[in-house]
Every structure is written in C-alpha cells, then in structure tokens.
Design an enzyme around this catalytic site. Structure first.
Site, PDB file in Angstrom:
ATOM      1  N   TYR A  97       0.821  -1.208   0.000  1.00 32.35           N
ATOM      2  CA  TYR A  97       0.000   0.000   0.000  1.00 32.35           C
ATOM      3  C   TYR A  97       0.856   1.259   0.000  1.00 32.35           C
ATOM      4  O   TYR A  97       1.957   1.254   0.519  1.00 32.35           O
ATOM      5  CB  TYR A  97      -0.905   0.017   1.248  1.00 32.35           C
ATOM      6  N   SER A 282     -13.880  -4.372   0.622  1.00 32.15           N
ATOM      7  CA  SER A 282     -14.718  -3.720  -0.400  1.00 32.15           C
ATOM      8  C   SER A 282     -16.212  -3.940  -0.171  1.00 32.15           C
ATOM      9  O   SER A 282     -16.949  -4.297  -1.090  1.00 32.15           O
ATOM     10  CB  SER A 282     -14.332  -4.206  -1.804  1.00 32.15           C
ATOM     11  N   LEU A 284     -18.253  -1.756   0.013  1.00 33.22           N
ATOM     12  CA  LEU A 284     -18.885  -0.770  -0.865  1.00 33.22           C
ATOM     13  C   LEU A 284     -18.447  -0.950  -2.315  1.00 33.22           C
ATOM     14  O   LEU A 284     -18.678  -0.081  -3.156  1.00 33.22           O
ATOM     15  CB  LEU A 284     -18.568   0.654  -0.395  1.00 33.22           C
ATOM     16  N   GLY A 287     -16.372   1.660  -3.668  1.00 29.60           N
ATOM     17  CA  GLY A 287     -17.078   2.934  -3.545  1.00 29.60           C
ATOM     18  C   GLY A 287     -18.291   3.048  -4.449  1.00 29.60           C
ATOM     19  O   GLY A 287     -19.099   3.968  -4.304  1.00 29.60           O
ATOM     20  N   LEU A 289     -21.002   1.331  -4.536  1.00 29.13           N
ATOM     21  CA  LEU A 289     -22.289   1.164  -3.858  1.00 29.13           C
ATOM     22  C   LEU A 289     -22.707   2.408  -3.066  1.00 29.13           C
ATOM     23  O   LEU A 289     -23.819   2.452  -2.541  1.00 29.13           O
ATOM     24  CB  LEU A 289     -22.241  -0.065  -2.947  1.00 29.13           C
ATOM     25  N   GLY A 291     -23.135   5.036  -4.638  1.00 26.86           N
ATOM     26  CA  GLY A 291     -23.931   5.712  -5.652  1.00 26.86           C
ATOM     27  C   GLY A 291     -23.223   6.862  -6.332  1.00 26.86           C
ATOM     28  O   GLY A 291     -23.763   7.455  -7.279  1.00 26.86           O
ATOM     29  N   LYS A 292     -21.991   7.181  -5.899  1.00 24.45           N
ATOM     30  CA  LYS A 292     -21.341   8.383  -6.435  1.00 24.45           C
ATOM     31  C   LYS A 292     -20.902   8.254  -7.884  1.00 24.45           C
ATOM     32  O   LYS A 292     -20.622   9.265  -8.545  1.00 24.45           O
ATOM     33  CB  LYS A 292     -20.152   8.780  -5.555  1.00 24.45           C
TER      34      LYS A 292
END
Length: 400
Positions: A97, A282, A284, A287, A289, A291-292
């Site tokens: 990372y 994950s 989301l 990311g 999920l 909605g962005k």
C-alpha cells in the site's frame, strides 16, 4: 468471556467515559429516518472473536490503502483517531500500500501509521497486514528484484520491512495477500486450468509463517483472496503437521460480490468446520455502492479512485453493475438510508462476517459509514426482500 468462540459483544462509544461492555439487546425494528441520522448518535459496535484466536475485534476494521496516495498523513491520522475513539480497534494495511501500487509510494501507508501508533497503547491497536503473493510485477518490494513469492525468504523480508515501517516489534495478524498458486483474482470468476503453475507447497508456507510467529514478530496468520480448497489445505496441514492454523480470510464481499463466498466458503469457514473468520473487504465495492459513480461526470465521481485512476477496478463500472447499484440506491432512499448505509448494513448483518473493512478518503465518508452501526439490527424483512429481488436478477454483476 474472551475464550468463547464467535462470541459477540455490544460496545457503545461514550466520549467522556471508558468503553462499556453490556449484553446484546434487540433494538427497535423500525429504521430511523434520514433526519434522525443527522443527529449523529454514539456509534455502537459489536466485538467478535476472530476465528479461534483470542483476538476480540470490532465489527469495523479501518482500511488504509488510500493513505499516502489519495490521503495525506494529517487526514489519515484524523481518520484513525475518529475511528478508534468510536470503538474501532483494528486497522488493516499491507506492504504494497497505497494503491494503485507504485514504486515511488510503496510502503507510505505504513509510514503514515507509524507516528499515530506511538500515540496509543500498543496493545489497544490490533494491526493486520499482508505479505504479497506470487507476482513477477511487484519488483520494488524485495531486495531481489525478481518479484514476490510466499516462501520463507519472502515472508521474513516482508515482515521485517513492515515492522520497521510501522515502528512496532510485532503485528497481530499477518495475511497472505493472494495465493502463491494460480487462482482467479480480483473479479475473475472461472478457474482456467491452463494457468496452473508450480507453487510453494502449503506446508512450506505454513512452516515459514510458523518461524516468524516463533520469533515473536507475528501473533496470528490468515489468508486473503483465497478459495475453499486453499482454506481447507491450510487448516488440514496445520492440524496434521502441528503448525499454526489460519484464523481469518480477507475476501471481497458486498451486495454485488456475493456468490463466491456464499456459495461454499461460508460452509468451509463456519465454526463447526474450519472456524475461519471473514474480514470482508470492499463492502462498498470500491465505492460504487455509495452511488457516487452513477453520474460519471459529477465532481464526486471524478474525485473518487475510479475516476482518478482510469482502468483501476474497472469491473465495478460495467453497465450491469451500475444497473444493480441504481436499484439498490433506490431501495436505500425509499427507506430513509443512504446507499452506503444500506450496503454496509447488509454486510454487517451477515452472521458469517466477523468484521467489515471500511476505507474512506474524507471524514464525511468515514462518519457516514460508521453511522451504519447506529441503525437498528437486523435490516427489516421488507428491505431484505427488496434486496433479494434485485439479487435474483443481478447476481454478482461485476464478475469478469
């Protein structure tokens, strides 16, 4: 209580007093309205045993993989302090990372965690990290630029470098980031026999992990992006050879990535079988999920990682995935939730999930994500029925 397998405790974060542990109580089945959510009640977390270890971890694990790339050190420290002040007690990092991976930034996430870690009692922070699996591309991680393997030399070097970057003398959980052998990864679904390759034997991997445990540098071990076959081989050989047993599996799991885990890994990881706890990453789905990304031209989408790094996690931007996300977002809004809250609450309520790994690039995102744990449990049957209806026609739409 800490010796009980799969025990779960409820802890409410009270800013002016120590964390209070009390018996689990069923809460009101009615969901709060969106207005009620803005009052930001105290975050309420449960704590679960991780496999058959003595680690009692919060049901939220703080993800860190954007730190040093999308997030500054100051922002990362603010996230750490907020999360841990609200009951989170485990963070997840990795030697490679931040992501997307680059030679110039590799290891910066650990270096950012280092000074913050010195502000906390070490035994109050559970650190999970990962040693990279087989790769001929990750040549910057090792002194030998041939890439990475899961053998004794690679594990030893990985652990020693991680400890130095983090500024600690041990990590609580060391996970194999992805297998040394060929398996379908990161959205791939079908196993391709033609890609089989010679790999480091499971027994050799376990022996090498045993060595770093004996040295006191690692407390427990786990796997990530693993299959049922891999989990069962690791557990079987640990038992027969008297080597350390894996206690965790870190795999992707969300509203749009369900089948691989629910289909057979749930059975394998059950307490009655291998007793391996799921750290769901994950939740989301990169990311999406939240909605962005439904409006790809919005500023929010352009600032997100899928907008900043074209091609990264591109499987989540497929039309079918977006269609499913749109439907889930509509369910959330009908019931007074944000799309992110619906997605996280779904993962939260699964009995086989020990902890959800939640990452954020802004404090607003982190606060919204953690607000999920103020909501009544479980999600009402009406919402679950609507989720099932969408799933029946949009099963794992992000598969490659």
């Amino acid at each position: 209580m800490a010796h009980l397998l799969n025990s779960s405790f409820l802890v409410s974060s009270v800013p002016s007093s120590p964390l209070l542990v009390r018996s689990l109580k069923r809460r009101c089945p009615c969901l709060q309205s969106r207005a009620a959510l803005t009052s930001t009640p105290p975050v309420t977390l449960r704590y679960n045993k991780l496999g058959d270890s003595d680690l009692l971890i919060s049901e939220v694990t703080l993800g860190t993989m954007t730190w040093g790339n999308q997030n500054t050190e100051k922002e990362a420290h603010e996230q750490l302090s907020y999360a841990f002040d609200n009951g989170v007690n485990i963070l997840d990092t990795a030697e490679m990372y931040p992501v997307p991976v680059s030679k110039e930034k590799q290891g910066n996430t650990d270096r950012i965690i280092n000074p913050w870690l010195k502000t906390r009692a070490r035994d109050q922070v559970i650190i999970a990290t990962k040693v990279s699996g087989f790769s001929t591309n990750e040549t910057s991680l090792r002194d030998n630029p041939k890439g990475t393997r899961v053998d004794a030399a690679n594990i030893k070097e990985s652990v020693e470098k991680s400890l130095k970057r983090l500024g600690t003398d041990y990590v609580d959980l060391l996970q194999i980031h992805w297998p040394d052998r060929y398996v379908p990864l990161f959205g791939e679904y079908l196993y391709d026999p033609s890609k089989w390759r010679e790999s480091v034997p499971f027994s050799e991997q376990l022996q090498a992990l045993h060595d770093v445990i004996k040295e006191g540098k690692v407390r427990y071990i786990g796997v990530s992006n693993e299959t049922s076959f891999g989990v069962m081989e690791f557990v079987h050989l640990a038992t027969t050879l008297g080597l350390p047993k894996i206690i965790s599996i870190q795999n992707s799991y969300s509203l749009i990535v369900r089948c691989a885990f629910e289909g057979n890994l749930v059975e394998v990881c059950q307490p009655q079988c291998c007793n391996v706890g799921l750290l769901a990453y994950s939740p989301l789905a990169g990311g999406i999920l939240s909605g962005k990304y439904l409006d790809k031209d919005s500023q929010e989408a352009k600032r997100g990682r899928l907008g900043l790094f074209p091609g990264y996690m591109s499987r989540y931007l497929k039309s079918q995935a977006n269609e499913a996300v749109k439907k889930y977002a509509e369910v959330a809004r009908r019931h007074g939730l944000t799309p992110a809250q619906l997605a996280l609450a779904f993962v939260r309520d699964q009995s086989f999930v020990t902890s959800s790994i939640i990452g954020a690039t802004t404090m607003e995102q982190l606060k919204e994500n953690l607000s999920t744990y103020t909501l009544p449990r479980p999600l009402p049957a009406e919402i679950m029925s609507e989720i099932h209806d969408i799933f029946s026609t949009h099963r794992d739409p992000a598969l490659i």
